[in-house]
Each structure stands twice: as C-alpha cells, then as structure tokens.
Design an enzyme around this catalytic site. Structure first.
Site, PDB file in Angstrom:
ATOM      1  N   GLU A 103       1.770   6.465  70.895  1.00  0.00           N
ATOM      2  CA  GLU A 103       2.501   7.732  70.715  1.00  0.00           C
ATOM      3  C   GLU A 103       2.934   7.900  69.263  1.00  0.00           C
ATOM      4  O   GLU A 103       3.117   6.921  68.544  1.00  0.00           O
ATOM      5  CB  GLU A 103       3.741   7.758  71.621  1.00  0.00           C
ATOM      6  N   ASP A 104       3.106   9.138  68.857  1.00  0.00           N
ATOM      7  CA  ASP A 104       3.633   9.403  67.516  1.00  0.00           C
ATOM      8  C   ASP A 104       5.155   9.342  67.520  1.00  0.00           C
ATOM      9  O   ASP A 104       5.776   8.801  66.611  1.00  0.00           O
ATOM     10  CB  ASP A 104       3.159  10.762  66.983  1.00  0.00           C
ATOM     11  N   ASP A 107      11.103  11.170  71.739  1.00  0.00           N
ATOM     12  CA  ASP A 107      12.238  12.051  71.482  1.00  0.00           C
ATOM     13  C   ASP A 107      13.214  11.868  72.654  1.00  0.00           C
ATOM     14  O   ASP A 107      14.032  10.960  72.646  1.00  0.00           O
ATOM     15  CB  ASP A 107      11.686  13.479  71.373  1.00  0.00           C
ATOM     16  N   PHE A 156      14.553  17.554  62.981  1.00  0.00           N
ATOM     17  CA  PHE A 156      13.211  18.055  63.279  1.00  0.00           C
ATOM     18  C   PHE A 156      12.230  17.522  62.239  1.00  0.00           C
ATOM     19  O   PHE A 156      12.315  17.867  61.074  1.00  0.00           O
ATOM     20  CB  PHE A 156      13.199  19.584  63.299  1.00  0.00           C
ATOM     21  N   ARG A 169       0.782  19.405  61.150  1.00  0.00           N
ATOM     22  CA  ARG A 169       0.232  18.113  61.593  1.00  0.00           C
ATOM     23  C   ARG A 169      -0.552  17.440  60.471  1.00  0.00           C
ATOM     24  O   ARG A 169      -0.644  16.213  60.411  1.00  0.00           O
ATOM     25  CB  ARG A 169      -0.733  18.316  62.766  1.00  0.00           C
TER      26      ARG A 169
HETATM   27  C1  PRP Z   1       5.595  15.587  71.363  1.00  0.00           C
HETATM   28  C2  PRP Z   1       5.361  14.190  70.831  1.00  0.00           C
HETATM   29  C3  PRP Z   1       5.488  13.322  72.056  1.00  0.00           C
HETATM   30  C4  PRP Z   1       6.533  14.069  72.884  1.00  0.00           C
HETATM   31  C5  PRP Z   1       7.872  13.409  72.742  1.00  0.00           C
HETATM   32  O1  PRP Z   1       4.403  16.055  71.950  1.00  0.00           O
HETATM   33  O2  PRP Z   1       4.067  14.084  70.269  1.00  0.00           O
HETATM   34  O3  PRP Z   1       4.284  13.266  72.761  1.00  0.00           O
HETATM   35  O4  PRP Z   1       6.611  15.415  72.347  1.00  0.00           O
HETATM   36  O5  PRP Z   1       8.858  14.168  73.404  1.00  0.00           O
HETATM   37  P1  PRP Z   1       9.795  13.591  74.554  1.00  0.00           P
HETATM   38  O6  PRP Z   1      10.110  12.165  74.238  1.00  0.00           O
HETATM   39  O7  PRP Z   1      11.014  14.471  74.461  1.00  0.00           O
HETATM   40  O8  PRP Z   1       9.106  13.752  75.854  1.00  0.00           O
HETATM   41  P2  PRP Z   1       4.187  17.592  72.326  1.00  0.00           P
HETATM   42  O9  PRP Z   1       4.514  17.795  73.756  1.00  0.00           O
HETATM   43  O10 PRP Z   1       4.882  18.451  71.319  1.00  0.00           O
HETATM   44  O11 PRP Z   1       2.616  17.786  72.192  1.00  0.00           O
HETATM   45  P3  PRP Z   1       1.712  17.470  70.902  1.00  0.00           P
HETATM   46  O12 PRP Z   1       1.615  15.987  70.787  1.00  0.00           O
HETATM   47  O13 PRP Z   1       0.402  18.100  71.192  1.00  0.00           O
HETATM   48  O14 PRP Z   1       2.415  18.096  69.717  1.00  0.00           O
HETATM   49 MG    MG Z   2       4.258  19.033  69.616  1.00  0.00          MG
HETATM   50 MN    MN Z   3       2.695  14.476  71.799  1.00  0.00          MN
END
Ligand code: PRP
Ligand code: MG
Ligand code: MN
Length: 183
Positions: A103-104, A107, A156, A169
């Site tokens: 994961e990146d 949150d 953010f 990105r």
């Molecule tokens: C973002 C991020 C994680 C997730 C974390 O993805 O890349 O996957 O949110 O959030 P959380 O811990 O509150 O669940 P996003 O849903 O924005 O999709 P993306 O990776 O395509 O940007």
């Molecule tokens: Mg996202």
């Molecule tokens: Mn994501």
C-alpha cells in the site's frame, strides 16, 4: 509543474529511495528465496501503490511475483466508509502462497482492514502488509502492519502515487497540498 499547488515537500525522492531499500532488506529476511510456498507474491492496491510497488520489487533481493487489486470505498469521497467494493480482483489463486499487500498509505485503515479480511479467507500461507506511509492520528481501526516506511502527520499529502481528484500522482516526491486546492 503544478504551479504553487504543493505547499511543501514532506519526503524527498532520495528519502523514499533510501527507505524503500531499508524495507526491502527487512522483508527479504522474512522470506527465504527458495521457500516451499514459491516466490513471494506482492499484491499492489491500485492505483496509489503503483510507484512504491515497482520500486520495492526492484529493491527486493529475492524473486517476487506481482498481482494487483483495485478497490473502492462506498460513501463520501472525503472519508472512507469502510464498506469496500472490488473493482478489479486478483487474477490468480493465492492459496498456499506467501502474500505481501503493498500500500502507499494507511489513513483511516478501513480499506486495508477490509482487504486483509477478504484475502485471508482465500487461505494464503501468510499474509502481511507493507505500507510506505501511515497517518497514526487518522486511524479508525486497528490493522496489523508488518512494515511501515514513514509515520506522517494528518495532512493532505500527494505525489508518488497519491492523488487528489486523480491529479499529482506523477510527482516523484511526497508533498503537502496547499489547502486552496481543495477548499
Ligand atoms: C487511498 C490510498 C489507500 C486508501 C487509504 O486510495 O491509496 O489505498 O485510500 O485510506 P483508508 O486507510 O482511509 O482506507 P484511494 O481509495 O484514494 O484510491 P487510489 O489508490 O486509486 O487513489
Ligand atoms: Mg486516492
Ligand atoms: Mn489506494
């Protein structure tokens, strides 16, 4: 290239590369190169994890294979509801494999907590998580994460895969977004 949308650089390209190498060495120690379960299977979570996934795979001194999943949270776009829908599932069966979710950012933790539960029902030999970033002050649920790159403040952040409305990105570093962009 995004004008003055980026308020500050939080983590530089060099710091990301150094941390990725560090994480790769720790991860490689946990999985023997000739494990009976086969090559370590990296499961990248689209789209945010793409840059970290490819850099981590290149830094890992053991053979790995790659799969991707795309998931999306229901509910409001500013806060994750914890109800997750699979947009793209894995192509392969993971039963009996050593699986590492990549994961990146964590949150609220709701996406990952759901994903871990989902993948664990598919009977992998092992299931762990590596995330480049985590926001300890934003966590709404406990998720067991084996490897964390950086704990960061609850701001953010964008870049290196992380987006705001699909933009930013492509920045090679992690930056904080100027509030004027989203307010
Ligand atoms: C973002 C991020 C994680 C997730 C974390 O993805 O890349 O996957 O949110 O959030 P959380 O811990 O509150 O669940 P996003 O849903 O924005 O999709 P993306 O990776 O395509 O940007
Ligand atoms: Mg996202
Ligand atoms: Mn994501």
């Amino acid at each position: 290239m995004y004008g003055d949308d980026i308020a500050s650089v939080l983590i530089t390209q060099e710091e990301i590369a150094g941390k990725t190498k560090e994480l790769a060495e720790l991860i490689a120690k946990r999985y023997p190169a000739d494990a009976p379960e086969g090559d370590l299977l990296l499961v990248g979570v689209l789209k945010g994890a793409i840059f970290f996934m490819t850099d981590l795979a290149k830094a890992l001194p053991i053979p790995t294979q790659m799969e991707f999943m795309a998931v999306s949270s229901y509910g409001s776009s500013t806060s994750s509801s914890g109800v997750v829908r699979i947009m793209k599932d894995l192509d392969k069966d993971i039963a009996g494999r050593n699986v590492l979710i990549v994961e990146d950012i964590i949150d609220s933790g709701l996406t990952l907590s759901w994903l871990k539960r989902n993948l664990s029902t598919r009977n992998p030999a092992s299931l762990e998580v590596v995330t480049l970033l985590r926001k300890p002050d934003a966590l709404r649920t406990h998720v067991d994460v084996a490897h964390v790159g950086f704990d960061i403040p609850n701001e953010f952040v964008v870049g290196y895969g992380l987006d705001y409305a699909e933009r930013y990105r492509d920045l090679p570093y992690i930056g904080t977004l100027d509030p004027k962009v989203y307010s």
